[in-house]
Design an enzyme around this catalytic site. Structure first.
Site, PDB file in Angstrom:
ATOM      1  N   GLU A 284       0.899  -1.171   0.000  1.00 29.41           N
ATOM      2  CA  GLU A 284       0.000   0.000   0.000  1.00 29.41           C
ATOM      3  C   GLU A 284       0.926   1.207   0.000  1.00 29.41           C
ATOM      4  O   GLU A 284       1.737   1.362   0.909  1.00 29.41           O
ATOM      5  CB  GLU A 284      -0.856   0.027   1.278  1.00 29.41           C
ATOM      6  CG  GLU A 284      -1.551  -1.271   1.620  1.00 29.41           C
ATOM      7  CD  GLU A 284      -2.780  -1.524   0.782  1.00 29.41           C
ATOM      8  OE1 GLU A 284      -3.226  -0.587   0.101  1.00 29.41           O
ATOM      9  OE2 GLU A 284      -3.266  -2.665   0.784  1.00 29.41           O
ATOM     10  N   CYS A 319      -1.571   9.383   3.675  1.00 32.72           N
ATOM     11  CA  CYS A 319      -1.373   8.897   2.301  1.00 32.72           C
ATOM     12  C   CYS A 319      -2.437   9.461   1.370  1.00 32.72           C
ATOM     13  O   CYS A 319      -2.181   9.715   0.204  1.00 32.72           O
ATOM     14  CB  CYS A 319      -1.411   7.381   2.280  1.00 32.72           C
ATOM     15  SG  CYS A 319      -2.934   6.706   2.964  1.00 32.72           S
TER      16      CYS A 319
HETATM   17  N1  LIG Z   1      -1.570   3.478   0.921  1.00 32.28           N
HETATM   18  C1  LIG Z   1      -1.599   3.470   2.238  1.00 32.28           C
HETATM   19  O1  LIG Z   1      -2.450   2.822   2.836  1.00 32.28           O
HETATM   20  C2  LIG Z   1      -0.601   4.271   3.027  1.00 32.28           C
HETATM   21  C3  LIG Z   1      -0.859   4.526   4.378  1.00 32.28           C
HETATM   22  C4  LIG Z   1       0.075   5.268   5.092  1.00 32.28           C
HETATM   23  C5  LIG Z   1       1.224   5.746   4.489  1.00 32.28           C
HETATM   24  N2  LIG Z   1       1.438   5.490   3.177  1.00 32.28           N
HETATM   25  C6  LIG Z   1       2.627   6.029   2.504  1.00 32.28           C
HETATM   26  O2  LIG Z   1       3.770   5.874   3.334  1.00 32.28           O
HETATM   27  C7  LIG Z   1       4.704   6.924   3.087  1.00 32.28           C
HETATM   28  C8  LIG Z   1       5.068   7.626   4.369  1.00 32.28           C
HETATM   29  O3  LIG Z   1       5.621   6.729   5.283  1.00 32.28           O
HETATM   30  P1  LIG Z   1       7.197   6.542   5.467  1.00 32.28           P
HETATM   31  O4  LIG Z   1       7.889   7.840   5.244  1.00 32.28           O
HETATM   32  O5  LIG Z   1       7.381   5.829   6.763  1.00 32.28           O
HETATM   33  O6  LIG Z   1       7.508   5.577   4.246  1.00 32.28           O
HETATM   34  P2  LIG Z   1       8.870   4.821   3.898  1.00 32.28           P
HETATM   35  O7  LIG Z   1       8.664   4.136   2.607  1.00 32.28           O
HETATM   36  O8  LIG Z   1      10.027   5.730   4.035  1.00 32.28           O
HETATM   37  O9  LIG Z   1       9.037   3.747   5.076  1.00 32.28           O
HETATM   38  C9  LIG Z   1       8.056   2.755   5.312  1.00 32.28           C
HETATM   39  C10 LIG Z   1       8.710   1.578   6.005  1.00 32.28           C
HETATM   40  O10 LIG Z   1       9.652   0.984   5.118  1.00 32.28           O
HETATM   41  C11 LIG Z   1      10.959   0.974   5.685  1.00 32.28           C
HETATM   42  N3  LIG Z   1      11.905   1.263   4.614  1.00 32.28           N
HETATM   43  C12 LIG Z   1      12.224   2.482   4.094  1.00 32.28           C
HETATM   44  N4  LIG Z   1      13.096   2.336   3.090  1.00 32.28           N
HETATM   45  C13 LIG Z   1      13.334   1.012   2.953  1.00 32.28           C
HETATM   46  C14 LIG Z   1      14.131   0.230   2.079  1.00 32.28           C
HETATM   47  N5  LIG Z   1      14.883   0.791   1.128  1.00 32.28           N
HETATM   48  N6  LIG Z   1      14.129  -1.110   2.235  1.00 32.28           N
HETATM   49  C15 LIG Z   1      13.367  -1.705   3.183  1.00 32.28           C
HETATM   50  N7  LIG Z   1      12.584  -1.013   4.045  1.00 32.28           N
HETATM   51  C16 LIG Z   1      12.552   0.328   3.928  1.00 32.28           C
HETATM   52  C17 LIG Z   1      10.917   2.053   6.751  1.00 32.28           C
HETATM   53  O11 LIG Z   1      11.886   1.834   7.755  1.00 32.28           O
HETATM   54  C18 LIG Z   1       9.499   1.958   7.250  1.00 32.28           C
HETATM   55  O12 LIG Z   1       9.360   0.924   8.190  1.00 32.28           O
HETATM   56  C19 LIG Z   1       3.994   7.859   2.112  1.00 32.28           C
HETATM   57  O13 LIG Z   1       4.420   7.563   0.829  1.00 32.28           O
HETATM   58  C20 LIG Z   1       2.537   7.508   2.326  1.00 32.28           C
HETATM   59  O14 LIG Z   1       1.705   7.880   1.260  1.00 32.28           O
HETATM   60  C21 LIG Z   1       0.560   4.757   2.431  1.00 32.28           C
HETATM   61  N1  LIG Z   2      -7.188   6.368   7.361  1.00 36.03           N
HETATM   62  C1  LIG Z   2      -6.686   7.667   7.083  1.00 36.03           C
HETATM   63  C2  LIG Z   2      -5.521   7.690   6.103  1.00 36.03           C
HETATM   64  C3  LIG Z   2      -4.446   6.662   6.250  1.00 36.03           C
HETATM   65  C4  LIG Z   2      -3.249   6.979   5.400  1.00 36.03           C
HETATM   66  O1  LIG Z   2      -2.200   7.420   5.757  1.00 36.03           O
HETATM   67  C5  LIG Z   2      -7.772   8.633   6.644  1.00 36.03           C
HETATM   68  O2  LIG Z   2      -8.433   8.412   5.647  1.00 36.03           O
HETATM   69  O3  LIG Z   2      -7.922   9.658   7.287  1.00 36.03           O
END
Ligand SMILES: NC(=O)c1ccc[n+]([C@@H]2O[C@H](COP(=O)([O-])OP(=O)(O)OC[C@H]3O[C@@H](n4cnc5c(N)ncnc54)[C@H](O)[C@@H]3O)[C@@H](O)[C@H]2O)c1
Ligand SMILES: N[C@@H](CCC=O)C(=O)O
Length: 520
Positions: A284, A319
């Site tokens: 995700e 996100c």
């Molecule tokens: N679609 C969804 O449901 C959803 C929900 C919440 C957040 N997000 C997304 O998450 C991001 C924000 O979160 P973030 O900054 O923690 O994301 P991130 O990708 O930097 O990190 C996410 C996780 O992956 C690990 N990670 C980072 N780089 C890695 C690598 N090269 N190899 C292996 N593991 C790695 C991190 O330590 C962390 O645990 C945004 O892009 C946001 O849109 C998506």
């Molecule tokens: N569940 C949250 C978004 C989660 C993503 O980061 C919302 O819709 O407010």
């Protein structure tokens, strides 16, 4: 517990003074603890404090170290995976009713600890009390939802037509085995809960890695399973950052559930698609979520407020936060005026202050990304509101609106994950939809229009997994288990089926068609 949800979080607020005071006391206690919380690993039922230490500072006051994690290396990750593997045979054979009963017992721990959990969320992420209580409530809603889904599906056994009168045919979903679960920083309890509960209820065992920005939340999440009857080794926790994440993806796991940025998620997808066979990656990922406001929007105040709530709640670090407002010509100037006025009223402050609409961004690298983006906006377009630091000892930045950027400018295409909204002018709905879809992402989208034909076209043509029509609480946000699902299209999701949805749990199982012939 609080009945607050993400749909009501910015319309009604917390609305519970007693809970608010309890939260303030708890947050103060955590902040004044004197020493950082020690956040080690949890493997096969044992607490392990090995590996180099890393510090997590309070985003509201960067001089205060609030937690200290340990970096798990490849050897420790392998140990955790081995523990999960050892626990697998018994867990996968445990009846689904019993698995659900065990998971449901976490509800008592969530209820008992909800004030502490909310304060802990603020401590490490800087989210406000309303957002924090909503996230704790979401954990409970997730447990209920997934337990009910597995029970309603009778453990995912589906009878099929027997090929002969003396045979039986079933199709069953069986667990893959050991899942690595990797979480982002922004919803460190709820997102961790969502992926982990789904993996466990389907009979997989788990090695969970939280974000290095939220080691204490990761630890608190894993502790919710203490004493609920989960057999040793079924859920293991390793702390660390990208290197630990790489080690987990490189270990002998049978699948990965990942929530985070697109580049990392897509890398997992590529890696797990290589020979000798494909393993599941439920990724995700990010978004660049548009809200379209048309000449037929009607109440522009409601639309402007909804865009501001969606864009600036949690300082743009959701996100599905609205990061692009696409507005048609006839209402552009009027809409902009209202959006600027509403944005200027929103309070950015330390969440210990009850008037805070939103708190700091997560880290100094987010502040740097904010500053670079504002500089680019000043160079190539116009900054309408904000653009500077919001002061204080933490990562506080102003809520920012920009417009007049050239077509396809990076600020209108790339996920920034900071409180910046680009406003784009469109001649008509055709142009608005083309602009909305001209991105690598497809997570959420909204429209404000009272014209049924426009709404139909939007539903038919928008490329996004989560869509809202005239959503006052937050143009593109407000997803709640049981009401919406978290499906990401294009670069926002690997599966086309999202968390909370009717087809989510299936992805944690692989199908086996069983035909049994009676012996004559
Ligand atoms: N679609 C969804 O449901 C959803 C929900 C919440 C957040 N997000 C997304 O998450 C991001 C924000 O979160 P973030 O900054 O923690 O994301 P991130 O990708 O930097 O990190 C996410 C996780 O992956 C690990 N990670 C980072 N780089 C890695 C690598 N090269 N190899 C292996 N593991 C790695 C991190 O330590 C962390 O645990 C945004 O892009 C946001 O849109 C998506
Ligand atoms: N569940 C949250 C978004 C989660 C993503 O980061 C919302 O819709 O407010």
């Amino acid at each position: 517990m609080s009945s607050i949800t993400y749909a009501t979080v910015y319309t009604q607020g917390l609305g519970d003074d007693e809970k608010s005071r309890a939260y303030e006391r708890e947050l103060t206690r955590l902040r004044e603890a004197g020493s950082p919380r020690a956040c080690g690993h949890h493997i096969a039922g044992q607490e392990i404090d090995s590996g180099p230490a890393f510090d997590r500072a309070d985003p509201s006051d960067a001089s205060r170290v609030v937690s200290r994690g340990r970096l798990a290396d490849g050897e420790l990750v392998d140990r955790a995976v081995a523990a999960a593997r050892e626990a697998l045979p018994d867990w996968r054979r445990t009846d689904y009713h019993q698995r659900a009963e065990i998971l449901r017992r976490t509800l008592q721990a969530i209820e008992r600890r909800h004030v502490e959990l909310a304060a802990l969320l603020t401590l490490e992420t800087g989210k406000t009390r309303a957002d924090a209580f909503a996230e704790v409530a979401e954990c409970a809603a997730i447990v209920e939802l997934y337990c009910n889904q597995v029970t309603a599906a009778e453990g995912f056994v589906v009878a099929h037509r027997p090929p002969s009168p003396t045979s039986h045919a079933d199709v069953v979903l069986l667990p893959y085995g050991v899942f690595g679960v990797i979480s982002p920083f922004n919803f460190p309890l709820a997102i961790s809960f969502g992926m982990t509960a789904a993996a466990l209820i389907m009979g997989n065992t788990v090695v969970f890695k939280p974000s290095p920005l939220t080691p204490a939340c990761g630890q608190a999440f894993a502790q919710l399973f203490d004493g609920v009857g989960l057999p040793t080794g079924v859920l293991n926790l390793v702390q660390g950052g990208s290197e630990t994440g790489q080690a987990l993806a490189g270990a002998a796991v049978d699948g990965i559930a990942f929530t985070g940025s697109a580049d990392v998620g897509l890398d997992f997808v590529a890696r797990f698609g290589r020979p000798p066979f494909v393993r599941p990656v439920l990724a995700e990922m990010g978004g660049k979520n548009p809200a379209i406001v048309t000449d037929a929007a009607g109440d522009l105040d409601t639309a402007a407020r909804a865009v501001a709530r969606s864009a600036f709640g949690m300082s743009g670090q959701k996100c599905n936060a609205c990061s692009r407002a696409i507005v048609t010509d006839g209402v552009y100037d009027d809409f902009i005026e209202r959006l600027c006025a509403i944005t200027s009223e929103l309070v950015v402050a330390d969440p210990i202050d009850a008037s805070a609409f939103t708190g700091p961004v997560i880290s100094d690298s987010s502040v740097a990304r904010f500053q670079e983006s504002v500089a680019l906006a000043r160079q190539d377009g116009r900054v309408l509101v904000g653009g500077g630091s919001a002061g204080g000892p933490g990562h506080f930045v102003e809520l920012t609106l920009v417009d007049r950027l050239p077509s396809a400018h990076p600020l209108t295409r790339d996920e920034l994950f900071v409180p910046i909204v680009s406003v784009v002018r469109a001649g008509d709905l055709d142009e608005a939809l083309a602009e909305a879809n001209a991105i690598r992402y497809g997570l959420s989208a909204g429209i404000f229009s009272n014209d049924p034909r426009e709404r139909e076209r939007f539903l038919d043509e928008i490329e996004a997994g989560i869509v809202f029509l005239n959503n006052p609480g937050g143009a593109t946000t407000g997803v709640w288990p049981g009401s919406q699902t978290m499906s990401g299209w294009k670069g926002s999701g690997s599966a086309g089926k999202g968390g909370f949805g009717p087809w989510y749990l299936h992805q944690f199982g692989r199908e086996q068609s069983r035909t049994v012939f009676d012996v004559a």
